[in-house]
Design an enzyme around this catalytic site. Structure first.
Site, PDB file in Angstrom:
ATOM      1  N   ALA A 192       6.529  79.345 -61.716  1.00 57.80           N
ATOM      2  CA  ALA A 192       5.271  78.631 -61.876  1.00 57.80           C
ATOM      3  C   ALA A 192       5.475  77.184 -62.305  1.00 57.80           C
ATOM      4  CB  ALA A 192       4.383  79.365 -62.882  1.00 57.80           C
ATOM      5  N   GLU A 199      20.273  73.316 -56.556  1.00 53.79           N
ATOM      6  CA  GLU A 199      20.954  74.568 -56.222  1.00 53.79           C
ATOM      7  C   GLU A 199      20.077  75.450 -55.355  1.00 53.79           C
ATOM      8  OE1 GLU A 199      20.598  77.729 -59.752  1.00 53.79           O
ATOM      9  OE2 GLU A 199      21.528  75.856 -60.366  1.00 53.79           O
TER      10      GLU A 199
END
Length: 438
Positions: free
Chosen positions: A218, A238
């Site tokens: 979120a 990443e």
């Protein structure tokens, strides 16, 4: 032998493929959404024929059956991260956790610190030259394939073909199991008012032309939702989630001002919905590279205006960040948090920013609240990002800058962004801790 003949000769059932696993082998599973579920199920079904097979991986979205107590004589879990389906065996005492920075995993595999007997991976259907893409997971998966004594591959015709250092020739694989299944999808998080406020605070620290690293959930999605007025953002992360797709299609992310990998979204794995996987499939705007490149702090330091945004479970008055343990219980792992925090700190342009973002409280099962800003970290908890590396702490109530601040000033700043219901209590603890008035 023609690659097609080779492929055909090595194609078999999952049950046949896992016969190549021997007792006392170390089996490394591909990361996250690229875990080869049919092969894993077959391995578990063949458990009675194994003794002390070590299974290593990071994030698992599967069932984690090999970590169950009933298989403890057959399988030994030795994880570099833990997930909901794998962390219980650590608490039960028949699984082990290995602390390791994400960017170090491929090097550990190459040098034998993490020996790999068998790599089990998901690959795309071979192209006309006999090359398969490792799909949504490059990270340590690519190195595991290169270093393993035996490679077992699930050929999934729904796996995306992603450009970069992602291709494996069929000659490098010992057994192929053909499947057809959608990649696991993560439900889009609900962004409430707290996350919106955190996203707005984080967005205020992001300048036009910045290079971003974000995780999933979120808070990262809330940050992305607040960046619609920014220009020329780049991605070196990443992983990415669906929110990056929206900003790319809106022209906010164009990677035009990146100092390295200009014009490209650079990632090491994907985890989201089909929308993200479809966006990445055969898209020359996105490149996937091994984690020892993407997460290498030295590489990250070369990114212009680097801003990394990560989350945590707890922060104490000194700025010590706890992200992967709850007391003595291993909850997850370090992942790439410290890789990017240090990379941003080392920025060659001296404009790097490392943000730890979190809600100010956590709600317990009984409905009561607990402050995530505390005088002391919980007994037994492990510091993930230490007080010397920490930079910005962000909650829904504001931003606290840690670098260059005294311990007392750090504590004052953190109390200022704590939940109002806990501030007086924290002020009292401040005065006890530092023997001075707030």
């Amino acid at each position: 032998m023609d690659w097609k003949e080779l492929y055909e000769s090595r194609t078999c059932t999952a049950e046949e493929a896992v016969q190549k696993i021997k007792s006392h082998d170390r089996v490394v599973l591909a990361h996250s959404v690229s875990e080869p579920y049919e092969l894993v199920d077959a391995m578990v079904a063949n458990a009675e024929n194994y003794e002390n097979v070590t299974v290593s991986q990071m994030v698992s979205l599967g069932k984690g059956e090999y970590t169950k107590a009933k298989y403890k004589g057959n399988f030994r879990y030795e994880g570099w991260f833990t997930s909901a389906c794998t962390r219980e065996c650590l608490a039960e005492g028949h699984g082990q956790f290995v602390p390791v920075y994400f960017h170090d995993v491929p090097r550990y595999i190459r040098t034998g610190i993490f020996p790999v007997d068998v790599a089990m991976v998901t690959l795309s259907t071979p192209d006309r030259n006999g090359f398969c893409s490792i799909g949504a997971s490059c990270d340590f998966t690519w190195q595991a394939i290169k270093s393993a004594k035996v490679v077992l591959a699930e050929i999934n015709d729904q796996a995306p073909v992603i450009y970069g250092e992602t291709f494996v020739h069929v000659s490098e694989v010992d057994a192929f199991v053909e499947t057809s299944r959608p990649l696991p999808e993560l439900k889009l998080p609900e962004i409430c008012e707290v996350e919106k406020a955190i996203g707005k605070n984080c967005a205020s620290l992001i300048e036009d032309g910045a290079t971003l690293q974000l995780g999933i959930g979120a808070i990262p999605d809330a940050v992305l939702s607040q960046l619609k007025d920014k220009k020329h953002l780049g991605i070196h992360s990443e992983m990415i989630s669906d929110g990056v797709v929206d900003l790319y299609e809106a022209g906010v992310i164009d990677n035009s001002q990146k100092s390295i990998d200009k014009g490209k979204i650079t990632v090491t794995f994907l985890m989201g919905t089909k929308k993200l996987y479809d966006f990445a499939d055969r898209n020359p705007a996105l490149e996937m590279k091994p984690v020892d490149y993407v997460n290498d702090p030295v590489v990250i330091s070369q990114c212009s205006k680097m801003v990394c945004i990560n989350s945590c479970l707890q922060v104490d008055f000194l700025g010590q960040v706890v992200s992967d343990t709850i007391g003595t219980r291993q909850f997850s792992g370090v992942g790439g948090q410290v890789d990017f925090v240090r990379g941003a700190a080392m920025s060659l342009d001296e404009q790097g920013k490392a943000i730890i973002a979190m809600p100010s409280i956590v709600k317990k099962k009984d409905g009561s609240m607990m402050s995530k800003i505390v005088p002391f970290i919980e007994k037994g908890a492990v510091v993930t990002t230490n007080r010397h590396d920490v930079d910005y702490i962000v909650t829904e109530y504001g931003i606290a800058r840690m670098k260059g601040q005294t311990m007392q000033d750090r504590a004052r700043a953190l109390i200022g962004i704590a939940h109002p219901e806990f501030r007086e209590e924290l002020k009292e603890e401040f005065e006890k801790r530092f023997n001075t008035t707030f």
